[in-house]
Design a protein around this motif. Structure first.
Motif, PDB file in Angstrom:
ATOM      1  N   GLN A  68      -9.685  -3.993   3.343  1.00 30.21           N
ATOM      2  CA  GLN A  68      -9.674  -4.679   4.632  1.00 30.21           C
ATOM      3  C   GLN A  68      -9.735  -3.736   5.834  1.00 30.21           C
ATOM      4  O   GLN A  68     -10.570  -3.927   6.721  1.00 30.21           O
ATOM      5  N   PRO A  69      -8.883  -2.685   5.885  1.00 35.00           N
ATOM      6  CA  PRO A  69      -8.975  -1.791   7.048  1.00 35.00           C
ATOM      7  C   PRO A  69     -10.334  -1.103   7.141  1.00 35.00           C
ATOM      8  O   PRO A  69     -10.852  -0.897   8.242  1.00 35.00           O
ATOM      9  N   GLN A  86      -0.410  -4.163   4.868  1.00 39.29           N
ATOM     10  CA  GLN A  86       0.009  -2.839   5.336  1.00 39.29           C
ATOM     11  C   GLN A  86       1.455  -2.941   5.789  1.00 39.29           C
ATOM     12  O   GLN A  86       1.849  -3.950   6.352  1.00 39.29           O
ATOM     13  N   ASN A 146       0.805  -1.233   0.000  1.00 35.75           N
ATOM     14  CA  ASN A 146       0.000   0.000   0.000  1.00 35.75           C
ATOM     15  C   ASN A 146       0.830   1.271   0.000  1.00 35.75           C
ATOM     16  O   ASN A 146       0.292   2.363   0.137  1.00 35.75           O
ATOM     17  N   ASN A 151      -2.536  -7.417  -1.105  1.00 38.28           N
ATOM     18  CA  ASN A 151      -1.699  -6.436  -0.425  1.00 38.28           C
ATOM     19  C   ASN A 151      -1.778  -6.562   1.084  1.00 38.28           C
ATOM     20  O   ASN A 151      -2.582  -7.296   1.628  1.00 38.28           O
ATOM     21  N   THR A 178      -8.418  -6.745  -1.098  1.00 36.85           N
ATOM     22  CA  THR A 178      -7.714  -6.658   0.187  1.00 36.85           C
ATOM     23  C   THR A 178      -7.471  -5.211   0.613  1.00 36.85           C
ATOM     24  O   THR A 178      -7.269  -4.929   1.771  1.00 36.85           O
ATOM     25  N   ARG A 179      -7.507  -4.317  -0.374  1.00 39.08           N
ATOM     26  CA  ARG A 179      -7.337  -2.908  -0.045  1.00 39.08           C
ATOM     27  C   ARG A 179      -8.441  -2.384   0.885  1.00 39.08           C
ATOM     28  O   ARG A 179      -8.258  -1.421   1.599  1.00 39.08           O
TER      29      ARG A 179
END
Lengths: 408, 262, 406
Positions: free
Chosen positions: C378-379, A223, A195, A221, C375-376
């Motif tokens: 996810q947060p 973090q 990211n 992806n 997945t981007r």
């Protein structure tokens, strides 16, 4: 009463601590001032002047090893180039090394500090994301900036004439990764980024290139700072990838490789960009056995094709006792090129230095190079153009017995 | 009979305001001494100073001849002074039994490691503590029997919470028991019951210092009475002596109108 | 989606959740006693991991050593990675928090942030900024097969160790003398003091226990992932803190539940297709329906005085909840004079809209059953789940309402 006394004792302690802190910080500041810029008149050899050159690196943050290597590269360059003369003035170089922690917010502060310090030029930053935040500040204050490690293709989309780099642009590197994966016979490739600006940029370029070649891809992806990648590993397993390309930095790359091996996927090829080509990667992947056979491209040039590499490696070894760290010689060349531009400009006026950089031809450790004056194709303005080298010369490395070695 | 508690010229002020001024009195062994006085006369402050919450500005507090002034509340408790509170301060989320067991904290000593390993000594101590706690709870017949002991304290009725506070204070077998308005908010029948129980405590050998507004209770249980006003002791003696003292009558008349103290 | 995929991801989520839980317990215990967030707790966790790795390196542990020697070394590392953080927690409490106790609430908070920065810098000064790595050992990569999924033995060890530790902690807090003192202190510090509890000592003990648990968390992380960086405590601290709030801050089982929910949300969010996730929404819907049809009318009736509770009235309340859309509108529009009824009606409509939302969500998820969340996101998803839970349960999953705290 006793309580009051305890309170006043505590206050006295607090005041004493405060005084100690103030004294300590003043004495430190004092030291700094003593070493600060001074113009002294030397009657025999003309004037001696001290100029400041900034080094924006990341000594903490996710890539302390890269940051350290960059700093050593610059220090070696100062040892070699400090004390150059223009006319009858001798210029001593003083480095201003600041840590941007590879974070954009920190980088903006560092850039402003550099401006306040009155540097004539900056070597760095270290990482793409941080540099994107610092670039406008340098450009606005007309301070030339040469990075030895920022490979992100987006780095100079803004077309600043203050930005130069002595490493490949990832547009080139991503292409190289894609070609290499296909040479390894990849049919299903997982691309994974962290990211961050660098990783996403490199992954995008690589993915587009692979797709164009008809390879099936899956994008994942994480973090930066994530420890657990088990979910992504499970996805990779389900996808049935034969090659995994991680485009971020080595801490997460190492974890990904480790968790892949532990999930029984040691036969899946593991590749990465310049962000993983660090000795730390091997340890983070869980040792030699896990890291063996992992591939990485790099934003520098093949060592065999770098004319000054052997001499540089000897100097580096003497100074630090270590092998050459990532991008150390590119940073060394960056500082060398900056000095050359100052000499060419015949002045420490930054406007003139910028002008000189645009037409400079410099013979460095990594080769004889110039900087691109305009954006065309994969090459953006300020990119390095090395005589005799094409993008096809992107170097390839593989882990063998716990160390990265060049692939012929 | 010796003195269990002795206050010697104790003064306490908050930011210039004298809450308690040069107060001296003593509590004899196995007696019930009541402190009366209008609101704000310094009764609860006196309790707080005795139990170690505040350190007196001057003067001394002797428990069985030893000074306890300036000790921390837990140290005062360990020396043998236990108390209840005017506004209930039970540990609401803990069970009835656990509340009493907490009251015995200074009388038990099982260390962490020993407790985690369930050493025999710890098991013996726990069993003894539990038996003792149940014995204390049994002083209130029918109130805390059987399964009620594992109810959380907050679920109890108001009167039972007051009783539980007394039980918690008794658990450490204190040399001196401080009761801060033990029947506040109770109906006449409940107060009579508590009154009997306080008398029973005296017959069991406890020494009690009590703050109370309900004059029927004060009259019914006190061996001696002290009256306070504006932080100063204005009268001391038997209930009859104090209740008829003109300073006391004035103090109540001045504050609350006629008749309350008679 | 295959069964082994589900097993792998579930065990992965549980492992992560358990580690969050070990750290979250320290936050929640300290909050329970002092009503203050110990922001330096994440760094204590990091120190635990560093101490463990450093010990194993100092002992030169490798697979060439005998099994007994390896187990001995690991035990020593375990003891040290509990003892050093515990001592650190004790020191921090004594130096940075206790002198500020009883002052304004913001001061210890600032002090905690300061301590966190200081500790992080100290780790850099002592161990350097490069991540510390763990010697590679056979046991840390050994794995077993469960339902076709390859599961690391260490993941099972982490889950087991955490469960044992949490059971031990529950016993400590519920049944032992010091545990009772901790609970009493957390409910009324002054009263506890006057009942003979040395509260300073009790608070210090709370810090010791919380820090030791975080230290074990650090050890498990470095064993499991092989490396740890000086700033890892920040992210783990943040997530553990989130878990503690999610479960109900100050509540010990809550911290564990919150941590497991967070861990599973993270891994499921990345790696499960929508059709699988939809079943969770369905479970939520069943709960929502139970609330709407059974729980809410019952609760509503409790607020109504006995003389108004005629059978007809009870029926009409139940009807409002059951036939919410029609009756609520009618109650609101036609019979709006009855204030109490319209309160119920509004409540019923809110519940109904919530359930309707869940129905739509489930339908959308089932319709896109085979696709997966990028997945981007996810947060974002984790945050939304957190918000939804806290919206319905403002004091956390197992958090008690403040009124119950007495």
């Amino acid at each position: 009463m006793a309580r009051e006394m305890r309170l006043s004792a505590r206050k006295a302690l607090a005041i004493m601590l405060l005084v100690a802190l103030v004294v300590a910080s003043m004495s430190l500041a004092g030291c700094k001032k003593d070493e600060g810029t001074t113009v002294s008149d030397d009657e025999t050899a003309g004037k001696t002047e001290t100029i400041k050159i900034g080094v924006e690196t990341a000594l903490t943050g996710p890539l302390p090893d890269y940051g350290y290597a960059a700093q050593v590269g610059c220090e070696l360059a100062v040892e070699d180039f400090s004390g150059f003369t223009i006319g009858d003035t001798t210029y001593e170089i003083e480095l201003v090394v600041l840590d941007d922690k590879a974070e954009p917010t920190e980088a903006a502060i560092v850039a402003q500090t550099m401006v306040d310090e009155g540097v004539v030029g900056v070597i760095g930053g270290l990482t793409t994301g941080a540099t994107l935040a610092a670039m406008p500040i340098y450009a606005e204050n007309r301070i030339p900036q040469i990075s030895g490690s920022v490979t992100g293709p987006k780095a100079n989309e803004t077309d600043f004439d203050t930005f130069y780099r002595t490493c490949w642009n990832d547009g080139v590197q991503g292409e190289a990764l894609s070609v290499w994966a296909q040479e390894l016979g990849a049919k299903k490739v997982v691309l994974m980024d962290d990211n961050g600006a660098y990783a996403v940029g490199l992954a995008d370029v690589t993915e587009n290139s692979l797709k164009a070649a008809g390879v099936e891809t899956l994008r994942q992806n994480c973090q930066s700072g994530d420890k657990d990648l088990s979910a992504q590993v499970a996805n990779i397993k389900e996808f049935g990838a034969d090659v995994v390309i991680f485009t971020g930095y080595h801490p997460e790359a190492g974890l990904l490789r480790k968790q892949m091996v532990e999930a029984g996927m040691s036969d899946v090829q593991f590749m990465g960009g310049d962000g993983i080509k660090s000795a730390e990667f091997v340890a983070e992947a869980g040792g030699n056995a896990n890291a063996e056979g992992c591939y990485a491209t790099f934003g520098g040039f093949p060592e065999a094709q770098q004319p000054g590499y052997t001499a540089f490696a000897a100097k580096y070894l003497e100074k630090t006792g270590d092998e050459v760290g990532p991008y150390a010689q590119n940073n060394y060349d960056a500082l060398g090129a900056l000095v050359a531009a100052i000499k060419k400009a015949g002045s420490t006026d930054t406007e003139k230095i910028i002008e000189a950089l645009q037409t400079l031809e410099y013979e460095g450790v990594t080769g004889t190079f110039t900087f691109a004056s305009a954006t065309s194709g994969a090459v953006t303005r300020g990119d390095i153009v090395v005589t005799g080298l094409t993008p096809a010369n992107v170097p390839r490395y593989v882990v063998k017995d716990g160390a990265w070695i060049a692939v012929e | 009979m010796g003195n269990v508690l002795e206050l010697q010229g104790m003064s306490m002020s908050f930011g210039g305001l004298k809450a308690v001024d040069n107060l001296s009195f003593s509590v004899r062994e196995n007696e019930i001494l009541s402190i009366i006085g209008p609101n704000g006369s310094g009764k609860t402050t006196t309790f707080n100073v005795i139990s170690g919450l505040y350190e007196p500005d001057s003067g001394d507090i002797l428990l069985q001849g030893e000074s306890v002034a300036g000790l921390r509340p837990d140290q005062v408790h360990e020396r043998g002074i236990s108390r209840t509170f005017q506004s209930l301060r039970l540990f609401g989320n803990m069970t009835v039994l656990d509340n009493v067991l907490v009251g015995m904290h200074t009388r038990t000593k099982a260390g962490v490691v020993a407790a985690m390993l369930r050493l025999p000594s710890v098991r013996r101590e726990e069993a003894a503590a539990k038996a003792k706690a149940q014995e204390v709870l049994a002083m209130f017949p029918g109130r805390f029997s059987g399964p009620r002991q594992s109810d959380p304290a907050f679920s109890l009725s108001y009167a039972n919470r007051r009783r539980l506070e007394i039980a918690r204070a008794l658990a450490s077998e204190p040399a001196l028991l401080l009761l801060d308005e033990p029947v506040a908010g109770m109906n006449p029948m409940e107060s009579r019951e508590v009154m009997e129980q306080i008398k029973e405590l005296r017959s069991r050998g406890y020494t009690i210092l009590m703050i109370e507004h309900d004059m029927k209770v004060v009259e019914g249980v006190s061996d001696r009475v002290i009256a306070m006003d504006h932080g100063v002791k204005i009268a001391e003696g038997s209930y009859q002596e104090v209740a008829t003292n003109h300073l006391v009558v004035e103090a109540y008349l001045g504050k609350r109108g006629a008749g309350t103290a008679s | 989606m295959s069964l082994d995929h589900i097993v792998t991801v579930t065990i992965g989520g549980l492992t992560v959740g358990m580690i969050y839980a070990l750290v979250a317990l320290g936050y929640t215990m300290v909050y329970g006693v002092l009503e203050f967030i110990n922001f330096a707790h994440g760094e204590v966790f990091t120190v635990g991991g560093y101490v463990a790795a450093f010990t194993l390196f100092a002992l030169g542990v490798s697979d060439q050593m005998s099994t007994v020697a390896i187990i001995g070394s690991l035990l020593l590392a375990l003891v040290l990675s509990m003892a050093v953080p515990a001592a650190l927690g004790l020191l921090v409490e004594r130096v940075a928090y206790r002198p500020l106790r009883g002052r304004s609430r913001i001061m210890p908070l600032l002090s905690a942030i300061g301590v966190s920065i200081v500790l992080q810098q100290l780790i850099i000064i002592v161990f350097g900024p490069t991540p510390i790595t763990m010697p590679t050992l056979g046991i840390s990569s050994a794995s077993v097969s469960i339902l076709g999924a390859r599961i690391r033995v260490l993941a099972l060890v982490i889950i087991t160790v955490s469960v044992v530790l949490m059971a031990g902690l529950t016993y400590l807090v519920k049944a032992t003398r010091i545990g009772k003192a901790m609970r009493a202190t957390s409910q009324d510090m002054e009263a506890a003091e006057m009942m003979g509890i040395e509260t300073n000592q009790t608070i210090a003990f709370t810090f010791v226990v919380g820090s030791a648990l975080a230290g074990i968390g650090g050890l498990l992380v470095i064993m499991y992932y092989g490396s740890l960086k000086f700033d890892a405590g920040f992210l783990y601290g943040l997530k553990a803190f989130t878990a503690a709030v999610l479960g109900g801050i100050g509540n010990i089982p809550g911290a564990v539940v919150g941590a497991l929910v967070l861990g599973l949300t993270e891994t499921y969010g990345v790696s499960m297709d929508l059709g699988f996730l939809a079943w969770f929404v369905v479970a939520g819907l069943l709960m929502g329906l139970y609330v709407q049809l059974v729980l809410a009318p019952k609760k509503r009736l409790q607020h109504i005085s006995d003389d108004r509770r005629t059978p007809g009235y009870e029926r009409s309340i139940a009807n409002i909840y059951r036939l919410a859309p029609y009756l609520a509108v009618r109650t609101l529009v036609v019979e709006r004079t009855d204030a109490l009824r319209s309160v119920s009606a509004r409540h019923a409509v809110r519940l109904m809209l919530g359930n309707l939302f869940l129905v739509v969500t489930a339908a959308v998820l089932f319709a896109n059953g085979s696709s997966r969340i990028d997945t981007r996101w996810q947060p974002v998803i984790a945050f939304v789940v957190l918000m939804v839970i806290l919206m319905f349960r403002p004091s956390g999953i197992l958090g008690k309402h403040i009124t119950e705290k007495v």
